[in-house]
Design a protein around this motif. Structure first.
Motif: not given
Ligand code: LMR
Length: 396
Positions: A182-184, A347-349, A373-375
């Motif tokens: 999940h992003n972010p 990729m994110f936390s 504050s997502r890294i």
């Molecule tokens: C992100 O979330 O950093 C990537 O998906 C790049 C973007 O297009 O935002």
């Protein structure tokens, strides 16, 4: 004509890269934009991609137009990679895949399709979500609403609140879900929660829109689409948007796809032709290069194995960096709870820092994370962990 336009604010994520590039410090750390980075801080061209590039260049005989639906070999590869060939909708001819200019193009096309038939249908997005979700879907004319998903302070999913909110959505509302990584937040639903969610989606007749941008970077290529496959097999209709930016490293080649799964081959065919109509009106056809590379890799056992091996290495490295960061934070900030970083995937936390702390990280410590504050875990290569931890010790 355009005198009335005011300057538009910089993109919250892409703007970080520009600010990072402008910083002359030699101690700077880029944990902003979501791109994979290796130990040297580079975003590498994957080996299989390099080999496929040479093959595609040697075999290419024309630059003539592609069909509006894109590269047929790529569409077959994505169908197999995402749904699998034994998926009931694939076996029964109820699934169609259409190449798009990246995952963003896929989201826009999916939104245009919804808008064509149900312009008033709300699209429910997780709170928080990737900032471009509301921009892209809202930009297509749809109304977005936010469902509770994650509490950045307690670092826990808000699953009960999420279900309670989803119960209030009207039938036909679009529910955007991220099947893995999940992003972010980096926080994914647990298996029992997916089961409950699928039952709710069916009972409330919601339309799932599954945004798959990190397949292979969470638990593995198959594991990351387990619940996507279950959802698409159980609901009558579903849209999936796919990005090859991260798992094939094809960011600038704009390589993605939209998949529609419908009730019958006839209905699916009708949707396919409408997706092509919408694509033709907007960009005519997607660019070929990235899709040709994916199709070439997928069709060749050796290239496919090399790609999977490199992707496995990327995933394992992310998991290792997560463990290292969590351990370093526990040692340096004993009173604070950061073990969630090691438990999360992708990729994110989300660190859960106040905007002032994010600003001070950037201004005083040259650490560039997203405004929420997502890294980007992959950005912590080399001495990145040390620098981030030292800055957090000073600021929190
Ligand atoms: C992100 O979330 O950093 C990537 O998906 C790049 C973007 O297009 O935002």
């Amino acid at each position: 004509m355009f005198e009335s336009l005011k300057a538009f604010p910089t993109d919250p994520i892409l703007g970080i890269s520009a600010a990072y590039a402008a910083d002359a410090s030699t101690d700077k750390v880029d944990v902003g934009v979501g791109v994979y980075r290796d130990e040297t801080g580079q975003t590498p061209v994957m080996k299989a991609v390099r080999l496929a590039t040479a093959r595609v260049a040697a075999a290419e005989t024309t630059k003539s137009y592609l069909p509006t639906s894109g590269n047929a070999g790529f569409n077959r590869a994505i169908t197999e990679l995402v749904l699998g060939l034994s998926h009931p909708a694939v076996v029964e001819g109820r699934a169609v895949t259409l190449q798009t200019p990246g995952g963003c193009g896929a989201l826009r096309l999916a939104a245009d399709l919804v808008h064509l038939v149900a312009p008033l249908s709300p699209v429910a997005l997780s709170a928080p979500t990737w900032p471009n979700h509301p921009a892209l879907l809202g930009g297509a004319g749809l109304t977005t609403v936010a469902y509770p998903y994650y509490d950045a302070v307690s670092r826990t999913l808000r699953f009960d609140a999420m279900l309670a909110f989803l119960e209030t959505l009207p039938p036909g509302a679009v529910l955007l879900l991220q099947p893995s990584c999940h992003n972010p937040t980096g926080a994914d639903l647990a298996p029992a929660q997916w089961e409950e969610l699928i039952a709710l989606v069916k009972r409330r007749s919601l339309l799932p829109l599954l945004d798959l941008a990190y397949q292979g970077l969470g638990e593995g290529l198959e594991a990351d689409v387990h619940w996507l496959r279950r959802m698409t097999a159980e609901v009558p209709e579903c849209l999936v948007t796919v990005s090859c930016s991260k798992n094939f490293g094809l960011y600038r080649e704009r390589t993605g796809a939209v998949i529609y799964v419908g009730r019958s081959p006839v209905e699916t065919q009708a949707v396919h032709t409408n997706l092509m109509m919408l694509a033709r009106r907007m960009y005519s056809m997607p660019p070929d290069h990235g899709a040709a590379l994916v199709a070439t890799i997928w069709a060749d056992a050796e290239l496919r194995a090399a790609w999977q091996q490199e992707l496995d290495g990327m995933r394992e490295r992310l998991a290792r960096l997560r463990r290292e960061l969590a351990t370093a934070l526990a040692a340096s900030l004993p009173g604070q709870e950061y073990s969630f970083i090691a438990a999360q995937r992708g990729m994110f936390s989300l660190l859960g820092l106040a905007p002032g702390v994010v600003e001070a990280l950037r201004r005083d410590h040259h650490v560039y994370c997203a405004p929420d504050s997502r890294i980007n875990i992959a950005g912590l290569s080399g001495i990145g962990i040390e620098r981030l931890v030292a800055a957090l010790v000073r600021l929190t």
